[in-house]
Design a protein around this motif. Structure first.
Motif, PDB file in Angstrom:
ATOM      1  N   LEU A 258      -2.383   1.201   9.021  1.00 34.54           N
ATOM      2  CA  LEU A 258      -2.456   0.184   7.582  1.00 34.54           C
ATOM      3  C   LEU A 258      -3.200   0.952   6.116  1.00 34.54           C
ATOM      4  O   LEU A 258      -2.254   0.521   5.290  1.00 34.54           O
ATOM      5  CB  LEU A 258      -4.618  -0.675   7.863  1.00 34.54           C
ATOM      6  CG  LEU A 258      -3.892  -2.073   9.218  1.00 34.54           C
ATOM      7  CD1 LEU A 258      -5.528  -2.157   9.067  1.00 34.54           C
ATOM      8  CD2 LEU A 258      -2.873  -2.729   9.049  1.00 34.54           C
ATOM      9  N   ARG A 259      -3.490   2.145   6.684  1.00 33.12           N
ATOM     10  CA  ARG A 259      -4.082   3.205   4.832  1.00 33.12           C
ATOM     11  C   ARG A 259      -2.094   3.353   4.611  1.00 33.12           C
ATOM     12  O   ARG A 259      -2.126   3.586   3.608  1.00 33.12           O
ATOM     13  CB  ARG A 259      -4.819   4.393   5.662  1.00 33.12           C
ATOM     14  CG  ARG A 259      -5.141   5.175   4.559  1.00 33.12           C
ATOM     15  CD  ARG A 259      -5.438   3.706   3.132  1.00 33.12           C
ATOM     16  NE  ARG A 259      -5.546   5.849   1.959  1.00 33.12           N
ATOM     17  CZ  ARG A 259      -6.214   4.751   0.393  1.00 33.12           C
ATOM     18  NH1 ARG A 259      -5.704   3.543   0.488  1.00 33.12           N
ATOM     19  NH2 ARG A 259      -6.117   5.749  -0.257  1.00 33.12           N
ATOM     20  N   ILE A 260      -1.679   4.073   5.981  1.00 27.96           N
ATOM     21  CA  ILE A 260      -0.569   4.270   5.285  1.00 27.96           C
ATOM     22  C   ILE A 260       0.273   2.485   4.728  1.00 27.96           C
ATOM     23  O   ILE A 260       0.775   3.226   4.000  1.00 27.96           O
ATOM     24  CB  ILE A 260       0.591   4.571   6.690  1.00 27.96           C
ATOM     25  CG1 ILE A 260      -0.195   6.294   6.593  1.00 27.96           C
ATOM     26  CG2 ILE A 260       1.965   5.492   5.744  1.00 27.96           C
ATOM     27  CD1 ILE A 260      -0.147   6.739   7.746  1.00 27.96           C
ATOM     28  N   ALA A 261       0.189   2.431   5.477  1.00 27.83           N
ATOM     29  CA  ALA A 261       1.136   0.034   4.908  1.00 27.83           C
ATOM     30  C   ALA A 261       0.775   0.534   3.119  1.00 27.83           C
ATOM     31  O   ALA A 261       1.472   0.413   2.282  1.00 27.83           O
ATOM     32  CB  ALA A 261       0.687  -0.397   5.159  1.00 27.83           C
ATOM     33  N   VAL A 262      -0.619   0.440   2.858  1.00 28.69           N
ATOM     34  CA  VAL A 262      -1.074   0.689   1.610  1.00 28.69           C
ATOM     35  C   VAL A 262      -1.099   1.523   0.689  1.00 28.69           C
ATOM     36  O   VAL A 262       0.073   1.747  -0.648  1.00 28.69           O
ATOM     37  CB  VAL A 262      -3.195   0.234   1.458  1.00 28.69           C
ATOM     38  CG1 VAL A 262      -3.188   0.511   0.061  1.00 28.69           C
ATOM     39  CG2 VAL A 262      -2.512  -0.922   2.095  1.00 28.69           C
ATOM     40  N   LEU A 263      -0.888   2.057   1.101  1.00 30.57           N
ATOM     41  CA  LEU A 263       0.279   4.002  -0.078  1.00 30.57           C
ATOM     42  C   LEU A 263       0.856   3.679  -0.259  1.00 30.57           C
ATOM     43  O   LEU A 263       1.533   4.429  -1.314  1.00 30.57           O
ATOM     44  CB  LEU A 263      -0.534   5.522   1.046  1.00 30.57           C
ATOM     45  CG  LEU A 263      -2.224   5.759   0.816  1.00 30.57           C
ATOM     46  CD1 LEU A 263      -1.943   6.805   2.021  1.00 30.57           C
ATOM     47  CD2 LEU A 263      -2.786   5.851  -0.115  1.00 30.57           C
ATOM     48  N   ASN A 264       1.728   3.247   0.647  1.00 28.11           N
ATOM     49  CA  ASN A 264       3.753   3.274   0.377  1.00 28.11           C
ATOM     50  C   ASN A 264       3.810   2.437   0.449  1.00 28.11           C
ATOM     51  O   ASN A 264       4.964   1.702   0.098  1.00 28.11           O
ATOM     52  CB  ASN A 264       4.034   3.833   2.310  1.00 28.11           C
ATOM     53  CG  ASN A 264       3.687   5.588   1.858  1.00 28.11           C
ATOM     54  OD1 ASN A 264       3.437   6.130   1.324  1.00 28.11           O
ATOM     55  ND2 ASN A 264       4.119   5.782   3.552  1.00 28.11           N
TER      56      ASN A 264
END
Length: 174
Positions: free
Chosen positions: A70-76
């Motif tokens: 979920l964090r990666i999805a937000v960052l990218n």
């Protein structure tokens, strides 16, 4: 925006039957992502095997894995990935408050995240934003996790950066 390459309808290409069957067995469906990946049988095959290992065969707790994703999805800026993983995060026991905080980019919010979750979020941020992980952060990760866990955490972050960047580049889910 539309997907930048044609979708491969499951069952439309007999040479892909084996790969499609494996995808169905692991995922329960041939998602939009895999309908794009099936344009290249070797990539779809390798992707499915790699992501199955990362997602289903590591010792990393499912809740921690989903927080990373979920964090990666937000960052990218991969909204499709974020939305696709909410049910997985919920099933893994990630609270609605944590999901909301991750969506809002609020990962340093007090006692919401455990110490282990917080250091993994910092690792995720470093790998996603800067690629390099500072020695001090790596020492904190290594103090909390075994070498196997460290390899699996780093592989999870790396793999899901690949996923989100693929999704965004090809407008999958927009």
């Amino acid at each position: 925006m539309t997907v930048r390459v044609p979708l491969v309808t499951p069952g439309s290409r007999p040479e892909l039957a084996e790969i499609e069957q494996r995808i169905m067995a692991e995922r329960g469906r041939v998602s939009l992502l895999y309908q794009v990946l099936l344009n290249s049988a070797p990539i779809a095959n390798g992707w499915e095997r790699m992501l199955t290992a990362v997602r289903n065969q590591t010792a990393i707790p499912a809740s921690l894995r989903e927080i990373i994703i979920l964090r990666i999805a937000v960052l990218n800026r991969a909204a499709y990935e974020f939305d696709a993983h909410i049910p997985h995060a919920e099933k893994a026991g990630v609270s609605a408050a944590k999901i909301d905080a991750l969506r809002a980019g609020q990962t340093g919010t007090g006692a919401l995240f455990t110490d282990a979750e917080q250091v993994v979020l910092e690792l995720t941020d470093a790998m996603t934003r800067d690629v390099q992980v500072p020695d001090a952060l790596f020492a904190r990760v290594s103090a909390l996790f075994t070498p196997q866990d460290v390899v699996e955490l780093v592989a999870t972050v790396a793999a899901y950066n690949m996923v989100s960047r693929f999704l965004v580049a090809l407008n999958i889910g927009h």
